[in-house]
Design a protein around this motif. Structure first.
Motif, short mmCIF file in Angstrom:
data_model
loop_
_atom_site.label_atom_id
_atom_site.label_comp_id
_atom_site.label_asym_id
_atom_site.label_seq_id
_atom_site.Cartn_x
_atom_site.Cartn_y
_atom_site.Cartn_z
N ARG A 60 0.83 -1.24 -0.17
CA ARG A 60 -0.13 0.03 0.02
C ARG A 60 0.88 1.23 -0.02
NH1 ARG A 60 -5.18 0.57 3.45
NH2 ARG A 60 -5.24 2.53 2.14
N GLN A 63 1.21 2.41 -3.47
CA GLN A 63 -0.03 2.91 -4.12
C GLN A 63 -0.39 4.37 -3.27
OE1 GLN A 63 -2.77 1.32 -6.18
NE2 GLN A 63 -3.06 3.36 -6.29
N GLN A 94 -0.46 -5.10 -7.62
CA GLN A 94 -0.54 -3.61 -7.30
C GLN A 94 0.18 -3.23 -8.69
OE1 GLN A 94 -1.72 -1.04 -5.82
NE2 GLN A 94 -0.96 -2.08 -3.81
#
Length: 343
Positions: A60, A63, A94
């Motif tokens: 994450r 991201q 991702q």
């Protein structure tokens, strides 16, 4: 799109959304990355974020960085290092998602070790390769290395005789980083005049950073006290052990091949040019060949392999074992030390 490092400069304007730099040659990886970053700076990319996929890495983060506006309102580079070149299922997903939402203000640069052929067929790689450029950084060998060396010499504006170029080739094949350092040094020492092989050898002898070559000559001559002194100096100066090992593998492999040919009845005189051994070093090799048996050379090579294996598996630079290896050039010490296993 696959682009080799020597062609990369032609593919940098305009920049692609992502660049994949994978390979085991540190010089090619670093110069490729630097070329991309230099072009990125010219195109307004002023901020760089560095992420590494370590144990527990949270994808994450990537991201979030992709979606975060820069504090300085500048275009940004996200550099992602994959030490194993395996993003896993989460990372693969991702990366594919990011390529579906390409941001013109973000440049993604992914680095890692050499990719196996099956890795280049994975979904994440194919999608990034489709949007960007894949730069495989494998060390050139043989004629490819010769072309690389000639290009670097030309770019540096150096004037080397054919013999001098051959000497550089024989000293540095397989080690682009050391070859580039040598070329940079020659630019400082002799930027405009022609450089011969004799001058090249003298330059190396006069520079402490080239004590690696002095060590090799001392060992061939069995000057053990001087060799151990040079080894200690190199360790104190922070010289990387892989550079010394590279030199030792080169010398011992040459000795092994010469000894095998000699025992098969081939005159040494016919072998000097084949192994690119210059007049100044012929006596050193003749002395080592008369002093060491074939089995003793093989034992020394095996010892060097063990040091390399420990370095690769454990990341440990074993300077004691390196000192032990140097002593194996002396047949008297060999008789007492060859059976000792260093941990």
């Amino acid at each position: 799109m696959r682009v080799y490092p020597d062609q990369l400069a032609k593919q940098l304007s305009p920049l692609k959304p992502c660049y994949l730099i994978f390979g085991d040659d540190p010089w090619l990886c670093e110069t490729s990355k630097r070329a991309i970053f230099d072009q990125a700076k010219r195109e307004g990319f002023e901020e760089r974020i560095v992420l590494t996929q370590e144990t527990g890495f949270n994808w994450r983060e990537l991201q979030d960085e992709w979606n975060t506006m820069s504090l300085f309102a500048s275009r940004r580079i996200i550099e992602l290092h994959l030490p194993q070149a395996k993003p896993g299922s989460e990372g693969s997903s991702q990366l594919q998602n990011l390529m579906q939402q390409v941001n013109p203000d973000i440049l993604l640069v992914i680095t890692g070790p050499k990719l196996a052929s099956e890795q280049t067929k994975s979904k994440w790689f194919k999608q990034l390769d489709d949007k960007g450029i894949y730069i495989p950084c494998a060390t050139p060998e043989g004629s490819q290395f010769q072309r690389w060396l000639q290009t670097r010499i030309r770019e540096a504006g150096l004037n080397l005789t054919q013999d001098a170029q051959q000497l550089l080739l024989s000293l540095y094949e397989g080690n682009l980083l050391a070859a580039d350092q040598a070329i940079q040094l020659l630019v400082l020492l002799s930027p405009s005049s022609q450089i011969t092989s004799e001058q090249l050898q003298n330059y190396f002898e006069d520079q402490s950073r080239f004590s690696v070559f002095q060590l090799a000559d001392c060992l061939l001559a069995n000057q053990q006290e001087k060799a151990q002194h040079i080894l200690a100096q190199l360790q104190a100066e922070g010289t990387a052990l892989p550079i010394l090992l590279w030199g030792q593998f080169k010398e011992l492999t040459t000795l092994l091949q010469l000894k095998q040919a000699q025992e098969a009845g081939t005159p040494l005189q016919s072998l000097w040019s084949q192994f690119r051994i210059w007049d100044k070093r012929k006596g050193l090799y003749q002395g080592a060949l008369s002093r060491l048996s074939l089995s003793q050379i093989e034992t020394a090579l095996a010892s060097a392999s063990k040091i390399e294996l420990k370095l690769k598996q454990q990341g440990a630079e074993d300077w004691t074992a390196m000192s032990h290896l140097c002593l194996l050039y002396d047949p008297k010490a060999h008789a007492h030390l060859s059976h000792i296993e260093l941990g």
